[in-house]
Design an enzyme around this catalytic site. Structure first.
Site, mmCIF file in Angstrom:
data_model
loop_
_atom_site.group_PDB
_atom_site.id
_atom_site.type_symbol
_atom_site.label_atom_id
_atom_site.label_comp_id
_atom_site.label_asym_id
_atom_site.label_seq_id
_atom_site.Cartn_x
_atom_site.Cartn_y
_atom_site.Cartn_z
ATOM 1 N N ARG A 1 0.816 -1.219 0.000
ATOM 2 C CA ARG A 1 0.000 0.000 0.000
ATOM 3 C C ARG A 1 0.853 1.273 0.000
ATOM 4 N NH1 ARG A 1 -5.200 -1.412 3.705
ATOM 5 N NH2 ARG A 1 -5.966 -3.121 2.423
ATOM 6 N N ASP B 1 -15.936 8.988 8.263
ATOM 7 C CA ASP B 1 -14.807 8.083 8.071
ATOM 8 C C ASP B 1 -13.518 8.885 8.203
ATOM 9 O OD1 ASP B 1 -14.700 5.037 6.806
ATOM 10 O OD2 ASP B 1 -12.844 6.148 6.490
HETATM 11 C C1 LIG Z 1 -13.871 -2.289 6.601
HETATM 12 S S1 LIG Z 1 -14.525 -0.653 6.483
HETATM 13 C C2 LIG Z 1 -16.140 -0.880 7.189
HETATM 14 C C3 LIG Z 1 -17.198 -0.133 6.417
HETATM 15 C C4 LIG Z 1 -18.629 -0.368 6.884
HETATM 16 N N1 LIG Z 1 -18.841 0.100 8.230
HETATM 17 C C5 LIG Z 1 -19.024 -1.817 6.770
HETATM 18 O O1 LIG Z 1 -19.163 -2.506 7.779
HETATM 19 O O2 LIG Z 1 -19.158 -2.310 5.635
HETATM 20 C C6 LIG Z 1 -13.613 0.139 7.812
HETATM 21 C C7 LIG Z 1 -13.582 1.656 7.683
HETATM 22 O O3 LIG Z 1 -13.095 2.185 8.911
HETATM 23 C C8 LIG Z 1 -12.360 3.351 8.618
HETATM 24 N N2 LIG Z 1 -11.492 3.659 9.778
HETATM 25 C C9 LIG Z 1 -10.388 2.997 10.199
HETATM 26 N N3 LIG Z 1 -9.885 3.581 11.291
HETATM 27 C C10 LIG Z 1 -10.695 4.623 11.583
HETATM 28 C C11 LIG Z 1 -10.681 5.628 12.600
HETATM 29 N N4 LIG Z 1 -9.736 5.669 13.554
HETATM 30 N N5 LIG Z 1 -11.677 6.554 12.575
HETATM 31 C C12 LIG Z 1 -12.635 6.538 11.617
HETATM 32 N N6 LIG Z 1 -12.684 5.627 10.637
HETATM 33 C C13 LIG Z 1 -11.722 4.680 10.617
HETATM 34 C C14 LIG Z 1 -11.621 3.015 7.340
HETATM 35 O O4 LIG Z 1 -11.225 4.163 6.631
HETATM 36 C C15 LIG Z 1 -12.671 2.169 6.590
HETATM 37 O O5 LIG Z 1 -13.382 2.941 5.666
#
Ligand SMILES: C[S@@+](CC[C@H](N)C(=O)[O-])C[C@H]1O[C@@H](n2cnc3c(N)ncnc32)[C@H](O)[C@@H]1O
Length: 282
Positions: free
Chosen positions: A43, A154
């Site tokens: 990445r 996000d």
């Molecule tokens: C795997 S996706 C989940 C998306 C959705 N909630 C679902 O269940 O399909 C995880 C998301 O968490 C976000 N993320 C990771 N760390 C985070 C943080 N500290 N604060 C806010 N968002 C975060 C990432 O950018 C990503 O878009």
């Protein structure tokens, strides 16, 4: 040398992984064990090329100084996998139990607030909107006039712009039930799909780091915080869940991801309703 660290284009040593893992943890709470070295390399190698640098040592020095590139690095390290109607039992529960009293409240001039925390590219909040609107486009216009807000947040700025644009690959929208797809999904550019503008106007997307300060003044009636806590350690999970509980109204619902659990120190504030579905009691 550990095979995980032997790559062709740039040298990537265990201490490089340690420095990047520390930054991801401090900035976003994301835990990157040494077993994730391959993922980190893949990445960030793109970012090293984009910045015209020759290796990880220079890139690590850059992200320690330059907050803009640090944001790009965190963007690149986040896993944004999501889908429409993922873990559909949550949307079914929401429709059957959570939404009917909220709908009544809206009809009598009351306020309703929903939050999709860590919403990725928007499939989760848009699924929620589609279930509560059903197949009636006019209901979107009516909802827009009521005191209703759906917030999607996000950490990844790139993914948030995808959420705002609401343009998806044609395959991505296949998991939307056909009757809803018919009403809410149109043709986009280059054979892709575009969600209806009425859906887009009902969702608000904002940058928010779940570890940072939260600017929201009002409490939420339901929070979807799914498939993000898996990247956090136990301490971060417990702190986040306690803050989510504070941010919910009593009687409000919390939906978490299929492999996530409530921390023991927070569990007493909720009653267990069903699979990864909880109602705030205190
Ligand atoms: C795997 S996706 C989940 C998306 C959705 N909630 C679902 O269940 O399909 C995880 C998301 O968490 C976000 N993320 C990771 N760390 C985070 C943080 N500290 N604060 C806010 N968002 C975060 C990432 O950018 C990503 O878009």
């Amino acid at each position: 040398m550990n095979l995980a660290y032997s790559h062709r284009e740039f040298s990537f040593e265990p201490e490089d992984h340690t420095a990047i893992a520390r930054l991801a943890y401090e900035e976003a709470g994301i835990v990157l064990q040494p077993t994730k070295a391959q993922l980190v390399y893949g990445r960030l190698a793109r970012r090293i090329r984009a910045c015209g640098l020759t290796g990880f040592a220079d890139y690590i020095a850059l992200i320690q100084e330059d907050s803009e590139e640090r944001t790009h690095a965190i963007d690149a390290l986040t896993t944004n996998h999501t889908s429409f109607f993922r873990e559909n039992h949550h949307f079914e529960h929401f429709m059957e139990t959570c939404w009917p009293p909220l709908k009544k409240r809206l009809a009598t001039g009351g306020r309703v607030r929903l939050w999709s925390a860590a919403c990725s590219s928007g499939e989760e909040p848009y699924s929620l909107l589609m279930v509560l609107l059903g197949t009636d486009r006019q209901s979107a216009g009516a909802l827009a006039k009521q005191d209703f807000r759906l917030l999607g947040t996000d950490l990844s700025t790139e993914i948030l712009s995808s959420a705002r644009n609401a343009r998806y690959h044609a395959d991505t929208v296949k998991t939307i039930p056909p009757a809803l797809r018919e009403v809410w999904v149109g043709k986009g550019e280059a054979g892709g799909a575009q969600l209806h503008p009425l859906l887009r106007q009902l969702a608000t997307f904002r940058y928010l780091n779940l570890l940072g300060s939260w600017p929201m003044r009002n409490r939420f009636d339901a929070i979807f915080c799914r498939n993000v806590m898996i990247y956090f350690d136990d301490e971060t999970k417990a702190r986040l869940q306690s803050r989510l509980a504070d941010q919910l109204v009593v009687g409000g619902f919390l939906y978490i991801g299929h492999s996530e659990r409530l921390a023991p120190e927070v569990a007493g504030r909720f009653s267990w309703i069903g699979r990864t579905t909880f109602q705030k009691v205190s």
